[in-house]
Design an enzyme around this catalytic site. Structure first.
Site, PDB file in Angstrom:
ATOM      1  N   CYS A 118       0.968  -1.472   0.061  1.00 30.93           N
ATOM      2  CA  CYS A 118       0.072  -0.213  -0.051  1.00 30.93           C
ATOM      3  C   CYS A 118       1.101   1.087   0.149  1.00 30.93           C
ATOM      4  O   CYS A 118       2.164   1.288   0.480  1.00 30.93           O
ATOM      5  CB  CYS A 118      -0.982  -0.029   1.406  1.00 30.93           C
ATOM      6  N   CYS A 203      -3.799   0.522  -3.147  1.00 26.83           N
ATOM      7  CA  CYS A 203      -4.368   0.635  -1.702  1.00 26.83           C
ATOM      8  C   CYS A 203      -3.567   1.773  -1.028  1.00 26.83           C
ATOM      9  O   CYS A 203      -2.431   2.288  -1.156  1.00 26.83           O
ATOM     10  CB  CYS A 203      -4.363  -0.508  -0.811  1.00 26.83           C
TER      11      CYS A 203
END
Ligand code: N1C
Length: 304
Positions: A118, A203
């Site tokens: 992420c 993400c």
């Protein structure tokens, strides 16, 4: 039997000569027919307008893949590069080269994909060089070309034939000839279509670098970024999209965060519950542009 009469002998000789000539002619006709047919089957049936398959494709793919799994990202050391090449080749061989889709690449991507951390994804459109320069210069920023398949395929051209399983080194379909050509279909698949693809996996904070200098606006609707990546971003996994609109260092300044293109993009993201911020000429990237071309007027400091 010996030839006793002079007239008979001449006729016989003539007959033999005519038969030989006929046989010879028939041979030539048969040879021409065979060669013509054979030659015809060797001409690639597809004659495209785009560049052909990159020379030494096998060696490049294998070399890049080995380099990636051994040194660039040893986390994926278990991937078999020979198998990857076989799947890569099988994705396009003996198919209509204008009808290659995500389905054809699915097995390759399932075999090759790996998780992307992420907050590290950088998407781009029409800023390929600068986006990759930035990703190389700062830690923890990854473009698609930093994943195994992106690394392997970067800047390569390839296509096969509909009728045999060799690469077509002479020509490949250009983007304007058909959308579903092997290269475009590959990047579309890598960008979004399969689970595990780059935009689908993004993400946390997602970065986007766009070009503020191109005539048609910073984002074209048919770009992979607009048509494939944006719709694939997952609102549940993404906290914010940070957009950087970078002008070429020598201009012109055609688009900025307040241009309709950008506001449309932000609205499109918001519709999908994804919040975004936009920065014009994000200075760490601008500094990199100046490291490359320090003499540009945009790089001279006001104090000289
Ligand atoms: O069509 P684009 O850019 O908007 O696609 C860029 C977008 C990036 O965020 C990447 O994640 O899509 C991904 N991507 C690549 O990583 C990539 N590497 C090389 C898309 N295309 C990529 N290429 C080649 O550049 C490919 O041949 C494709 O057709 C072009 C698209 O470049 P673009 O129009 O600047």
């Amino acid at each position: 039997m010996a030839c006793t009469h002079a007239l008979l002998c001449t006729q016989k000789r003539r007959l033999i000569l005519v038969a030989c000539a006929l046989l010879f002619l028939a041979g030539i006709v048969a040879l021409a027919f065979f060669l013509g047919k054979h030659h015809h089957s060797e001409i690639p049936p597809e004659n495209w307008k785009g560049a052909g398959t990159t020379a030494d494709l096998y060696e490049i793919i294998l070399g890049r893949c080995d380099d990636y799994v051994m040194f660039v990202n040893p986390g994926v050391r278990n991937k078999d590069c020979r198998k990857l090449y076989q799947l890569f080749k099988a994705s396009v061989m003996k198919r209509n080269q204008c009808n290659i889709t995500t389905v054809d690449y699915e097995e390759l991507f399932q075999f090759s994909s790996s998780p992307i951390p992420c907050n590290q994804s950088l998407l781009w459109s029409k800023t390929s060089d600068l986006a990759h320069l930035y990703a190389k210069s700062v830690p923890n920023i990854l473009t698609l070309e930093d994943t195994l398949l992106g690394y392997v395929a970067n800047r390569l051209s390839w296509c096969g034939h509909s009728s045999n399983s060799g690469w077509n080194y002479k020509s490949c379909p250009a983007r304007y000839e058909c959308d579903n050509n092997p290269v475009s279909a590959f990047w579309r698949t890598a960008s979004a279509h399969v689970s595990g693809s780059f935009a689908k996996q993004a993400c946390g904070v997602v970065h986007v670098m766009l070009n503020g200098s191109i005539p048609a606006g910073a984002i074209k609707p048919d770009s992979i970024f607009s048509s494939v990546e944006v719709p694939s971003l997952d609102p549940v996994r993404i906290s914010e999209v940070r957009i950087w609109v970078m002008d070429n260092i020598d201009g012109p300044d055609r688009n900025s965060c307040s241009s309709k293109n950008q506001t449309d993009l932000e609205a499109k993201l918001l519709e999908r519950n994804i919040s975004s911020i936009c920065v014009d000429n994000y200075w760490p990237v601008h500094i990199l542009q100046c490291v490359r071309t320090p003499n540009e007027s945009a790089c001279k400091s006001k104090t000289g």
